[in-house]
Design a protein around this motif. Structure first.
Motif, short mmCIF file in Angstrom:
data_model
loop_
_atom_site.label_atom_id
_atom_site.label_comp_id
_atom_site.label_asym_id
_atom_site.label_seq_id
_atom_site.Cartn_x
_atom_site.Cartn_y
_atom_site.Cartn_z
N ALA A 98 0.82 -1.22 0.00
CA ALA A 98 0.00 0.00 0.00
C ALA A 98 0.86 1.27 0.00
O ALA A 98 0.33 2.37 0.14
CB ALA A 98 -0.91 0.00 1.22
N ASN A 99 2.18 1.10 -0.13
CA ASN A 99 3.11 2.23 -0.17
C ASN A 99 3.10 3.08 1.10
O ASN A 99 3.26 4.30 1.05
CB ASN A 99 2.83 3.13 -1.38
CG ASN A 99 3.07 2.41 -2.70
OD1 ASN A 99 4.10 1.77 -2.88
ND2 ASN A 99 2.11 2.52 -3.61
N VAL A 100 2.91 2.42 2.25
CA VAL A 100 3.02 3.11 3.54
C VAL A 100 4.50 3.38 3.79
O VAL A 100 5.33 2.47 3.70
CB VAL A 100 2.44 2.25 4.69
CG1 VAL A 100 2.62 2.96 6.03
CG2 VAL A 100 0.96 1.95 4.44
N PRO A 101 4.88 4.62 4.11
CA PRO A 101 6.31 4.94 4.23
C PRO A 101 7.00 4.51 5.51
O PRO A 101 8.22 4.34 5.52
CB PRO A 101 6.34 6.47 4.09
CG PRO A 101 4.98 6.92 4.52
CD PRO A 101 4.04 5.83 4.12
N ARG A 102 6.21 4.32 6.61
CA ARG A 102 6.87 4.05 7.89
C ARG A 102 6.18 2.90 8.64
O ARG A 102 5.00 2.63 8.44
CB ARG A 102 6.88 5.31 8.77
CG ARG A 102 7.64 6.48 8.17
CD ARG A 102 7.62 7.68 9.11
NE ARG A 102 8.21 7.35 10.39
CZ ARG A 102 7.77 7.81 11.57
NH1 ARG A 102 6.70 8.59 11.62
NH2 ARG A 102 8.37 7.47 12.69
N PHE A 103 6.96 2.27 9.55
CA PHE A 103 6.46 1.12 10.31
C PHE A 103 7.12 1.11 11.68
O PHE A 103 8.34 1.28 11.80
CB PHE A 103 6.81 -0.17 9.56
CG PHE A 103 6.13 -1.41 10.06
CD1 PHE A 103 4.96 -1.87 9.47
CD2 PHE A 103 6.65 -2.14 11.12
CE1 PHE A 103 4.33 -3.04 9.92
CE2 PHE A 103 6.04 -3.29 11.58
CZ PHE A 103 4.87 -3.75 10.98
N ILE A 104 6.32 0.92 12.72
CA ILE A 104 6.84 0.72 14.08
C ILE A 104 6.51 -0.71 14.49
O ILE A 104 5.34 -1.07 14.61
CB ILE A 104 6.21 1.71 15.09
CG1 ILE A 104 6.63 3.14 14.76
CG2 ILE A 104 6.62 1.35 16.51
CD1 ILE A 104 6.02 4.20 15.67
N PRO A 105 7.52 -1.57 14.67
CA PRO A 105 7.27 -2.97 15.05
C PRO A 105 6.99 -3.11 16.54
O PRO A 105 7.25 -2.19 17.33
CB PRO A 105 8.58 -3.66 14.67
CG PRO A 105 9.61 -2.61 14.91
CD PRO A 105 8.96 -1.30 14.50
N SER A 106 6.50 -4.26 16.92
CA SER A 106 6.22 -4.53 18.33
C SER A 106 7.51 -4.96 19.03
O SER A 106 7.71 -6.13 19.36
CB SER A 106 5.15 -5.62 18.47
OG SER A 106 4.80 -5.78 19.82
N ASP A 107 8.38 -3.97 19.26
CA ASP A 107 9.65 -4.20 19.96
C ASP A 107 9.63 -3.57 21.33
O ASP A 107 10.64 -3.04 21.80
CB ASP A 107 10.81 -3.61 19.14
CG ASP A 107 11.33 -4.55 18.08
OD1 ASP A 107 11.07 -5.76 18.19
OD2 ASP A 107 11.99 -4.09 17.14
N PHE A 108 8.51 -3.59 21.99
CA PHE A 108 8.37 -2.93 23.28
C PHE A 108 8.94 -3.83 24.37
O PHE A 108 8.22 -4.60 25.02
CB PHE A 108 6.90 -2.58 23.53
CG PHE A 108 6.33 -1.70 22.44
CD1 PHE A 108 6.66 -0.35 22.39
CD2 PHE A 108 5.50 -2.22 21.45
CE1 PHE A 108 6.16 0.47 21.39
CE2 PHE A 108 5.00 -1.41 20.45
CZ PHE A 108 5.33 -0.07 20.41
N CYS A 109 10.25 -3.70 24.56
CA CYS A 109 10.96 -4.58 25.49
C CYS A 109 12.36 -4.01 25.69
O CYS A 109 12.67 -2.90 25.23
CB CYS A 109 11.04 -6.00 24.91
SG CYS A 109 11.84 -6.12 23.29
N THR A 110 13.21 -4.76 26.35
CA THR A 110 14.62 -4.40 26.47
C THR A 110 15.25 -4.39 25.08
O THR A 110 14.88 -5.19 24.22
CB THR A 110 15.34 -5.43 27.36
OG1 THR A 110 14.83 -5.32 28.69
CG2 THR A 110 16.84 -5.22 27.38
N ASP A 111 16.20 -3.49 24.87
CA ASP A 111 16.93 -3.47 23.60
C ASP A 111 17.77 -4.75 23.53
O ASP A 111 18.80 -4.89 24.19
CB ASP A 111 17.83 -2.23 23.53
CG ASP A 111 18.48 -2.07 22.17
OD1 ASP A 111 18.51 -3.04 21.40
OD2 ASP A 111 18.98 -0.97 21.88
N TYR A 112 17.30 -5.68 22.71
CA TYR A 112 17.89 -7.02 22.64
C TYR A 112 19.07 -7.11 21.68
O TYR A 112 19.67 -8.18 21.53
CB TYR A 112 16.83 -8.05 22.22
CG TYR A 112 16.09 -7.67 20.96
CD1 TYR A 112 16.65 -7.81 19.70
CD2 TYR A 112 14.80 -7.13 21.03
CE1 TYR A 112 15.98 -7.45 18.55
CE2 TYR A 112 14.11 -6.76 19.88
CZ TYR A 112 14.71 -6.92 18.65
OH TYR A 112 14.04 -6.56 17.51
N THR A 113 19.42 -6.01 21.04
CA THR A 113 20.43 -6.08 19.97
C THR A 113 21.79 -6.51 20.48
O THR A 113 22.59 -7.06 19.73
CB THR A 113 20.54 -4.73 19.25
OG1 THR A 113 20.77 -3.68 20.20
CG2 THR A 113 19.26 -4.42 18.49
#
Length: 298
Positions: A98-113
Motif C-alpha cells: 500500500a506504499n506506507v512509508p513508515r512502520f513501528i514494530p512490536s519491539d516494546f521490550c529491552t533493547d535485545y540487539t
C-alpha cells in the motif's frame, strides 16, 4: 495536515493507550481487529474516536486495503511466532504493497540487539522479524522501553512485597534496571509515530533503578528495611533457566511461561539502556521511580 495512522493490537493494553495518545495529538487513527473481536473492546475504541476495521488477519490483501492512505503502521501485537513473526510479516508486506512509508514494530521490550541469541525466546522472535523488516525499503523505528514498570507489582524476585524482599543476581546490587510505565511508553510511541525523522532505534526508561536504590526508596516509603540479597550468580541463574525450560516443554506454546519470565529477569541483568531518547520530545513528562513505587508499595 493530520497524520493517518493504522494501529495493530489496538485492543491490547498498550495498543489501546497508543490510540488514546494519538487521538490526543489530533491524528486520524484506524485500528485493525479480527471479526471475532469482543464487541466491548471495539466499542471502547469507537468511543475514543478510532475507526475500527475488521479484517482477516491471514489475508495480505485485506490488510493492504486497510493500509491504503496511511502514513505509518504501528504494531502493538503480542504473541509467539505466529504473531510476532508471521502476522507482522503479513502486516509489513501489506504496508509495503500500500506504499506506507513508515512502520513501528512490536519491539516494546529491552533493547535485545546486544544480547546473545538463545537467551530469551520472545526476544529471538523479535530478532527474526527485525531481520525481515530491515531487508525492506520501509522506514522503521523501534521503541525499546526496557521492562514495563507493572512487573514491579507482581511479586517478582526483584521486588516481593509479600516476602518484604529485594533480590538480584551476580554482583549486581548497583546494576540499574530499565523500567517504563505503559502510559509513558504509549505517549512516547505516539510522538515517534508523528515524527517522520525518528531514528531506527530509540531507547527509553521512565526510571532506571538498581536493587540498592530500590531498597532505599522502599524504606523511604514504608519505613521498613526489606531483605536485600543476592539470589545466585548469573551463571547459576542461566543454568537454572535451562533446566526450568527443559522440565516444562509445554511452556514453548505459552507466551509467558515460567522459564520465559526467568529469561526476562536474566536479560534485565545482562543489558541496559545507555542512550536514552527520553528528551527527544520535550512535551512529555516521565514517571519517577519514587512516584511509581508510592502508587502501590505499602
Amino acid at each position: 495536515m493530520r497524520k493517518s495512522i493504522l494501529v495493530a493490537g489496538a485492543t491490547g493494553n498498550l495498543g489501546n493507550r497508543i490510540c488514546r495518545e494519538l487521538i490526543k495529538r489530533e491524528a486520524t487513527v484506524s485500528a485493525i481487529v479480527r471479526p471475532s473481536t469482543d464487541t466491548i473492546k471495539i466499542e471502547a475504541l469507537l468511543k475514543m474516536g478510532v475507526l475500527v476495521i475488521k479484517v482477516d488477519m491471514n489475508s495480505t490483501e485485506e490488510l493492504a486495503k486497510a493500509c491504503q492512505g496511511k502514513d505509518i503502521v504501528v504494531s502493538a501485537l503480542a504473541g509467539l511466532d505466529d504473531v510476532i513473526i508471521e502476522l507482522q510479516k503479513r502486516l509489513l508486506d501489506a504496508a509495503l504493497k500500500a506504499n506506507v512509508p513508515r512502520f513501528i514494530p512490536s519491539d516494546f521490550c529491552t533493547d535485545y540487539t546486544d544480547l546473545i541469541p538463545g537467551e530469551n525466546r520472545n526476544f529471538d522472535l523479535r530478532r527474526v522479524f527485525k531481520a525481515y523488516l530491515d531487508s525492506t525499503s520501509i522506514q522503521a523505528s523501534s521503541v525499546f522501553n526496557g521492562a514495563f514498570a507493572d512487573i514491579l507489582q507482581y511479586n517478582t524476585p526483584v521486588l516481593n512485597l509479600e516476602n518484604r524482599s529485594i533480590g538480584y543476581w551476580g554482583e549486581k546490587a548497583d546494576w540499574k534496571l530499565d523500567f517504563t510505565s505503559v502510559d509513558d511508553t504509549a505517549a512516547f510511541t505516539a510522538e515517534v509515530a508523528l515524527d517522520d525523522k525518528a531514528p531506527r532505534d530509540l531507547q527509553i526508561a521512565s526510571f532506571q533503578i538498581s536493587p540498592n536504590m530500590l531498597w532505599n526508596l522502599v524504606k523511604e516509603i514504608t519505613g521498613e528495611a526489606f531483605s536485600l540479597r543476592q539470589l545466585s550468580s548469573m551463571e547459576d541463574f542461566a543454568d537454572f533457566i535451562k533446566k526450568q525450560r527443559a522440565d516444562n516443554p509445554a511452556g514453548e506454546k505459552e507466551l509467558y511461561a515460567r522459564w520465559q519470565q526467568s529469561q526476562y529477569m536474566y536479560s534485565m541483568f545482562s543489558t541496559r539502556h545507555h542512550q536514552l531518547a527520553n528528551w527527544r520530545y520535550g512535551n512529555l513528562t516521565w514517571t519517577t521511580g519514587l512516584a511509581y513505587l508510592r502508587s502501590f508499595v505499602r
